[in-house]
Design a protein around this motif. Structure first.
Motif, PDB file in Angstrom:
ATOM      1  N   LEU A   1      48.926  22.313  44.357  1.00  8.64           N
ATOM      2  CA  LEU A   1      47.781  23.057  43.852  1.00  8.64           C
ATOM      3  C   LEU A   1      47.728  22.888  42.339  1.00  8.64           C
ATOM      4  CD1 LEU A   1      45.531  25.245  43.725  1.00  8.64           C
ATOM      5  CD2 LEU A   1      47.373  26.959  43.762  1.00  8.64           C
ATOM      6  N   ILE A   2      46.574  22.475  41.828  1.00  6.04           N
ATOM      7  CA  ILE A   2      46.356  22.404  40.382  1.00  6.04           C
ATOM      8  C   ILE A   2      45.331  23.478  40.046  1.00  6.04           C
ATOM      9  CG2 ILE A   2      45.643  20.967  38.437  1.00  6.04           C
ATOM     10  CD1 ILE A   2      46.413  18.513  40.075  1.00  6.04           C
ATOM     11  N   ALA A   3      45.753  24.488  39.284  1.00  7.81           N
ATOM     12  CA  ALA A   3      44.905  25.660  39.060  1.00  7.81           C
ATOM     13  C   ALA A   3      44.812  26.028  37.582  1.00  7.81           C
ATOM     14  CB  ALA A   3      45.431  26.843  39.868  1.00  7.81           C
ATOM     15  N   PRO A   4      44.208  25.161  36.756  1.00  8.06           N
ATOM     16  CA  PRO A   4      44.008  25.521  35.347  1.00  8.06           C
ATOM     17  C   PRO A   4      43.030  26.691  35.254  1.00  8.06           C
ATOM     18  CG  PRO A   4      43.501  23.198  35.795  1.00  8.06           C
ATOM     19  CD  PRO A   4      43.583  23.893  37.098  1.00  8.06           C
ATOM     20  N   ASN A   5      43.259  27.588  34.323  1.00  4.23           N
ATOM     21  CA  ASN A   5      42.365  28.742  34.225  1.00  4.23           C
ATOM     22  C   ASN A   5      42.292  29.247  32.790  1.00  4.23           C
ATOM     23  OD1 ASN A   5      41.112  30.423  36.655  1.00  4.23           O
ATOM     24  ND2 ASN A   5      41.347  31.766  34.915  1.00  4.23           N
ATOM     25  N   PHE A   6      41.080  29.646  32.393  1.00  3.22           N
ATOM     26  CA  PHE A   6      40.927  30.286  31.096  1.00  3.22           C
ATOM     27  C   PHE A   6      41.738  31.575  31.060  1.00  3.22           C
ATOM     28  CE2 PHE A   6      36.586  28.132  30.969  1.00  3.22           C
ATOM     29  CZ  PHE A   6      37.030  27.125  30.134  1.00  3.22           C
ATOM     30  N   ILE A   7      42.321  31.850  29.918  1.00  4.45           N
ATOM     31  CA  ILE A   7      43.161  33.043  29.771  1.00  4.45           C
ATOM     32  C   ILE A   7      42.764  33.826  28.529  1.00  4.45           C
ATOM     33  CG2 ILE A   7      45.173  32.156  31.026  1.00  4.45           C
ATOM     34  CD1 ILE A   7      46.353  31.395  28.251  1.00  4.45           C
ATOM     35  N   GLU A   8      43.150  35.099  28.537  1.00  2.00           N
ATOM     36  CA  GLU A   8      42.949  35.961  27.384  1.00  2.00           C
ATOM     37  C   GLU A   8      44.093  35.758  26.391  1.00  2.00           C
ATOM     38  OE1 GLU A   8      40.500  38.657  26.817  1.00  2.00           O
ATOM     39  OE2 GLU A   8      39.485  37.284  28.202  1.00  2.00           O
ATOM     40  N   ARG A   9      43.790  35.849  25.131  1.00  2.13           N
ATOM     41  CA  ARG A   9      44.836  35.881  24.127  1.00  2.13           C
ATOM     42  C   ARG A   9      45.497  37.248  24.158  1.00  2.13           C
ATOM     43  NH1 ARG A   9      41.268  32.539  19.642  1.00  2.13           N
ATOM     44  NH2 ARG A   9      41.580  30.486  20.633  1.00  2.13           N
ATOM     45  N   GLU A  10      46.709  37.329  23.679  1.00  3.01           N
ATOM     46  CA  GLU A  10      47.481  38.570  23.775  1.00  3.01           C
ATOM     47  C   GLU A  10      46.777  39.749  23.104  1.00  3.01           C
ATOM     48  OE1 GLU A  10      50.128  39.164  25.535  1.00  3.01           O
ATOM     49  OE2 GLU A  10      50.434  37.093  26.193  1.00  3.01           O
TER      50      GLU A  10
ATOM     51  N   ASN B   1      35.713  38.487  36.126  1.00  2.49           N
ATOM     52  CA  ASN B   1      36.200  39.574  36.960  1.00  2.49           C
ATOM     53  C   ASN B   1      37.666  39.886  36.689  1.00  2.49           C
ATOM     54  OD1 ASN B   1      33.950  40.344  38.919  1.00  2.49           O
ATOM     55  ND2 ASN B   1      33.965  38.118  39.097  1.00  2.49           N
ATOM     56  N   HIS B   2      38.390  38.894  36.184  1.00  3.09           N
ATOM     57  CA  HIS B   2      39.814  39.063  35.895  1.00  3.09           C
ATOM     58  C   HIS B   2      40.076  38.480  34.518  1.00  3.09           C
ATOM     59  CE1 HIS B   2      40.214  40.018  40.164  1.00  3.09           C
ATOM     60  NE2 HIS B   2      39.448  38.972  40.359  1.00  3.09           N
ATOM     61  N   GLU B   3      40.683  39.261  33.650  1.00  4.44           N
ATOM     62  CA  GLU B   3      40.963  38.827  32.283  1.00  4.44           C
ATOM     63  C   GLU B   3      42.475  38.778  32.101  1.00  4.44           C
ATOM     64  OE1 GLU B   3      38.683  41.583  29.917  1.00  4.44           O
ATOM     65  OE2 GLU B   3      36.859  40.377  30.171  1.00  4.44           O
ATOM     66  N   TRP B   4      43.065  37.680  32.585  1.00  7.13           N
ATOM     67  CA  TRP B   4      44.515  37.523  32.575  1.00  7.13           C
ATOM     68  C   TRP B   4      45.002  36.916  31.265  1.00  7.13           C
ATOM     69  CZ3 TRP B   4      42.641  34.870  37.372  1.00  7.13           C
ATOM     70  CH2 TRP B   4      42.742  35.670  38.504  1.00  7.13           C
ATOM     71  N   THR B   5      46.125  37.417  30.759  1.00  4.10           N
ATOM     72  CA  THR B   5      46.879  36.682  29.748  1.00  4.10           C
ATOM     73  C   THR B   5      47.656  35.581  30.483  1.00  4.10           C
ATOM     74  OG1 THR B   5      48.846  38.073  29.947  1.00  4.10           O
ATOM     75  CG2 THR B   5      47.149  38.757  28.339  1.00  4.10           C
ATOM     76  N   ALA B   6      48.324  34.723  29.728  1.00  7.85           N
ATOM     77  CA  ALA B   6      49.103  33.649  30.349  1.00  7.85           C
ATOM     78  C   ALA B   6      50.148  34.209  31.306  1.00  7.85           C
ATOM     79  CB  ALA B   6      49.768  32.794  29.277  1.00  7.85           C
ATOM     80  N   ASP B   7      50.884  35.200  30.870  1.00  4.00           N
ATOM     81  CA  ASP B   7      51.926  35.774  31.726  1.00  4.00           C
ATOM     82  C   ASP B   7      51.335  36.466  32.952  1.00  4.00           C
ATOM     83  OD1 ASP B   7      53.953  34.868  30.101  1.00  4.00           O
ATOM     84  OD2 ASP B   7      54.189  36.761  29.014  1.00  4.00           O
ATOM     85  N   GLU B   8      50.199  37.127  32.771  1.00  3.43           N
ATOM     86  CA  GLU B   8      49.560  37.807  33.898  1.00  3.43           C
ATOM     87  C   GLU B   8      49.036  36.810  34.922  1.00  3.43           C
ATOM     88  OE1 GLU B   8      48.058  41.790  31.444  1.00  3.43           O
ATOM     89  OE2 GLU B   8      46.711  40.082  31.747  1.00  3.43           O
ATOM     90  N   TYR B   9      48.498  35.696  34.435  1.00  9.46           N
ATOM     91  CA  TYR B   9      47.995  34.677  35.365  1.00  9.46           C
ATOM     92  C   TYR B   9      49.140  34.036  36.147  1.00  9.46           C
ATOM     93  CZ  TYR B   9      45.519  30.621  37.187  1.00  9.46           C
ATOM     94  OH  TYR B   9      44.992  29.654  38.020  1.00  9.46           O
ATOM     95  N   LYS B  10      50.228  33.742  35.478  1.00 11.20           N
ATOM     96  CA  LYS B  10      51.394  33.190  36.166  1.00 11.20           C
ATOM     97  C   LYS B  10      51.900  34.168  37.220  1.00 11.20           C
ATOM     98  CE  LYS B  10      53.147  30.397  32.291  1.00 11.20           C
ATOM     99  NZ  LYS B  10      54.274  30.226  31.342  1.00 11.20           N
ATOM    100  N   ALA B  11      51.940  35.446  36.879  1.00 10.21           N
ATOM    101  CA  ALA B  11      52.393  36.462  37.829  1.00 10.21           C
ATOM    102  C   ALA B  11      51.459  36.553  39.026  1.00 10.21           C
ATOM    103  CB  ALA B  11      52.484  37.826  37.130  1.00 10.21           C
ATOM    104  N   PHE B  12      50.158  36.428  38.781  1.00 11.89           N
ATOM    105  CA  PHE B  12      49.175  36.448  39.865  1.00 11.89           C
ATOM    106  C   PHE B  12      49.421  35.303  40.849  1.00 11.89           C
ATOM    107  CE2 PHE B  12      45.183  34.484  41.309  1.00 11.89           C
ATOM    108  CZ  PHE B  12      44.758  35.453  42.209  1.00 11.89           C
ATOM    109  N   LEU B  13      49.657  34.108  40.334  1.00 18.28           N
ATOM    110  CA  LEU B  13      49.922  32.964  41.212  1.00 18.28           C
ATOM    111  C   LEU B  13      51.209  33.196  42.014  1.00 18.28           C
ATOM    112  CD1 LEU B  13      49.039  30.024  38.779  1.00 18.28           C
ATOM    113  CD2 LEU B  13      47.706  30.775  40.766  1.00 18.28           C
TER     114      LEU B  13
END
Length: 202
Positions: A132-141, A160-172
């Motif tokens: 799975l390749i899942a690049p995604n825009f992220i929020e800055r800290e 709908n979802h405003e993830w930081t880098a760590d939050e997006y990784k956790a979501f995956l």
């Protein structure tokens, strides 16, 4: 996410993304490498920018979007012979189990009301050893919105979802994926590039 917004935005999407050229060049290079000689599914293809750029590397590319006008826009101009464009809903895919070596979903999970459903469908159609390749825009800290994000909001494009880098990784990870490669690429809106494999059930 309203389909009408994306249908209206379809003719100008590629032009709007010109400001993120460094991000897309990174995506083209890295996704082409992973997709070499592979059967690839792209979800939320938009006007087909990624699909067309990786075609020379991949064996087959099936590129989908749920907005018909995006698919009509993608079909314009040169379309490589090994690329097919289809209208499809990422949360309820029309493909059989274990159909693809690689699935791409770029800059889309954050605008989906139920992104976990898309990830479940990806897991279903991806082969056992697939990527799975899942690049995604992220929020800055700081979570401070920049001008580009404000413009998108005014245009009716809601995150709908405003993830930081760590939050997006956790979501995956929470949805069954192990990240094997990740990079943050700076831009008007920063992007986290993620390559993933399914978590072991053992």
């Amino acid at each position: 996410m309203k389909k009408s917004v994306w249908d209206i935005f379809a003719p100008v999407y590629e032009l709007a993304m010109k400001s993120q050229e460094n991000i897309y060049n990174y995506l083209y290079e890295n996704i082409s490498s992973v997709s070499k000689d592979k059967t690839v599914l792209e979800l939320a293809t938009g006007p087909g920018m990624i699909a067309k750029h990786i075609a020379q590397s991949a064996k087959i590319v099936v590129a989908t979007d749920f907005a018909p006008n995006m698919i009509e826009t993608a079909k314009k101009g040169y379309v490589p012979e090994n690329v097919t464009f289809k209208v499809a809903n990422a949360e309820k895919l029309i493909f059989a189990d274990d159909s693809f070596d690689v699935v791409i979903i770029a800059n889309a999970l954050h605008v989906m009301p139920n992104p976990h459903k898309a990830l479940a469908e990806i897991s279903r159609v991806l082969k056992e050893d697939g990527i799975l390749i899942a690049p995604n825009f992220i929020e800055r800290e700081s979570r401070k919105k920049n001008l580009w994000q404000k413009i998108l909001s005014l245009a009716g494009i809601k995150f709908n979802h405003e993830w930081t880098a760590d939050e997006y990784k956790a979501f995956l990870k929470e949805n069954g994926w192990n990240i094997t490669k990740s990079d943050i690429i700076k831009g008007r809106i920063d992007l986290l590039y993620a390559e993933c494999i399914r978590q072991s059930k053992g």
